[in-house]
Scaffold this active site. Sequence first.
Site, PDB file in Angstrom:
ATOM      1  N   SER A 189      58.587  -5.054  19.205  1.00  0.00           N
ATOM      2  CA  SER A 189      59.492  -6.129  18.833  1.00  0.00           C
ATOM      3  C   SER A 189      59.177  -6.867  17.663  1.00  0.00           C
ATOM      4  O   SER A 189      60.201  -7.610  17.022  1.00  0.00           O
ATOM      5  CB  SER A 189      59.851  -6.949  19.863  1.00  0.00           C
ATOM      6  OG  SER A 189      60.783  -6.516  20.785  1.00  0.00           O
ATOM      7  N   LYS A 215      61.774  -6.877  14.897  1.00  0.00           N
ATOM      8  CA  LYS A 215      62.865  -7.861  14.516  1.00  0.00           C
ATOM      9  C   LYS A 215      62.617  -8.908  13.554  1.00  0.00           C
ATOM     10  O   LYS A 215      63.564  -9.238  13.052  1.00  0.00           O
ATOM     11  CB  LYS A 215      63.128  -8.456  15.958  1.00  0.00           C
ATOM     12  CG  LYS A 215      63.452  -7.759  17.324  1.00  0.00           C
ATOM     13  CD  LYS A 215      63.644  -8.530  18.422  1.00  0.00           C
ATOM     14  CE  LYS A 215      64.115  -7.624  19.638  1.00  0.00           C
ATOM     15  NZ  LYS A 215      63.074  -7.082  20.369  1.00  0.00           N
ATOM     16  N   SER A 261      63.486 -12.511  22.417  1.00  0.00           N
ATOM     17  CA  SER A 261      63.052 -11.210  22.072  1.00  0.00           C
ATOM     18  C   SER A 261      64.020 -10.456  22.549  1.00  0.00           C
ATOM     19  O   SER A 261      63.832  -9.059  22.920  1.00  0.00           O
ATOM     20  CB  SER A 261      61.743 -10.888  22.142  1.00  0.00           C
ATOM     21  OG  SER A 261      61.385  -9.531  21.433  1.00  0.00           O
TER      22      SER A 261
END
Length: 405
Positions: A84, A87, A144
């Site tokens: 993640s 991101k 997240s």
Amino acid sequence: MTRFKRMTAIFLLLCLLLAGAGRAFAAGGGEEARPTAAEPQQTAEGRFAMPSFDVPAKEAILIAQDTGDVLYQKNPDARVPIASITKVMTLLLTFEAIDAGKISLSDIVPVSEHAYSMGGSQIWLEPGEQFTLDEMIKAICVSSANDAAVAVAEFVGGSEPVFAEMMTKRAQELGMENTSFKNACGLDTEGHFSSARDVAIMSRELLSRHPGITAYTTIWMDSLRGGATQLINTNKLLRNYQGITGLKTGTTGGAGICISASATRDGLSLIAVVLGSSTSEERFAAATALLDYGFANYEVAGMPDLSAQPDSLPVTGGAEQEVELVYTLPEHLLLKKGEGAALEAAVTLPESVGAPVQAGAELGSVRLAVGGEELGVYPITAKNTVEAMTFGIAFDRLWQALTSL
């Protein structure tokens, strides 16, 4: 009588200007090739010795956010999944679109079937549900949320595949040589990878260009849907690390347990990237060790006061009498702890320059040093162009003076 005196004065001025131009050409001033503004001649590279300690991660790097100096690295260029932390790039493109006026935080972000189908961490978006971009960013930064990240990607890029191409293109523009994106959320996908160094580069870009991101990344707890959906930050350093400002955690089977951790103390901002840790405890321990090392050993210094230095130089044989100067210095300089008080600047400038002078031409330099050790030499350049005095210019000025009598 008064008009005669004024015309005589103008005539004498013309003679002096032409004589000055002639002296400049006779001395070679009109033919001298001046170098254009150069990049700072950094001589301080390598003065920050890499420490020998290890951290519980497969790949790691520590950089100074303001200057980009690398203070620690471990397999920094290995191409690996980053979960993640992907991101960070999703957020960077989103904030760039906001700054460009293409979208706003109050816009409603549609939820597609594709965004709804995302697994992993999520806020359980339903197709047709309405959230503002502000709420979606909060869900991405705090929880997240993969579904929110994909919804935002579709909103910014039209579709997730197109947005992933935008992500990879932006990575290339930033000099991220070991990065390729295939999705907006970081789920393990073939051909989706980055490196510790590249994560540090995009983290630095996001934090430096869009500092408002920390209003989201420092949220510990919040909620959506009128309190029905609780958000708890996955970055546990927010609870126990002084000065922490973010930035993003990530965990998948392929990537292991990762974090890009940012913190600021006493004006020094650091970014610690940790990839491939075995446990969450090791991830946070590695990030803590790197940040602690940086804060214990380094500081950021502002530039010495140069306000007493000349802001222009006389020009001989020029159509203008002076040329303005530009001191090309960095805003910040990374130093070893305690060196800031000893930072010195030595300015080298000639008494005058001969025309012509091109804008951007290097006319002098500033040498920065600590205890006699040179840290860098930075150019002092011409702000504007000054043409050489010619008969045509002199005559035109004389004519303007006469016609204004």
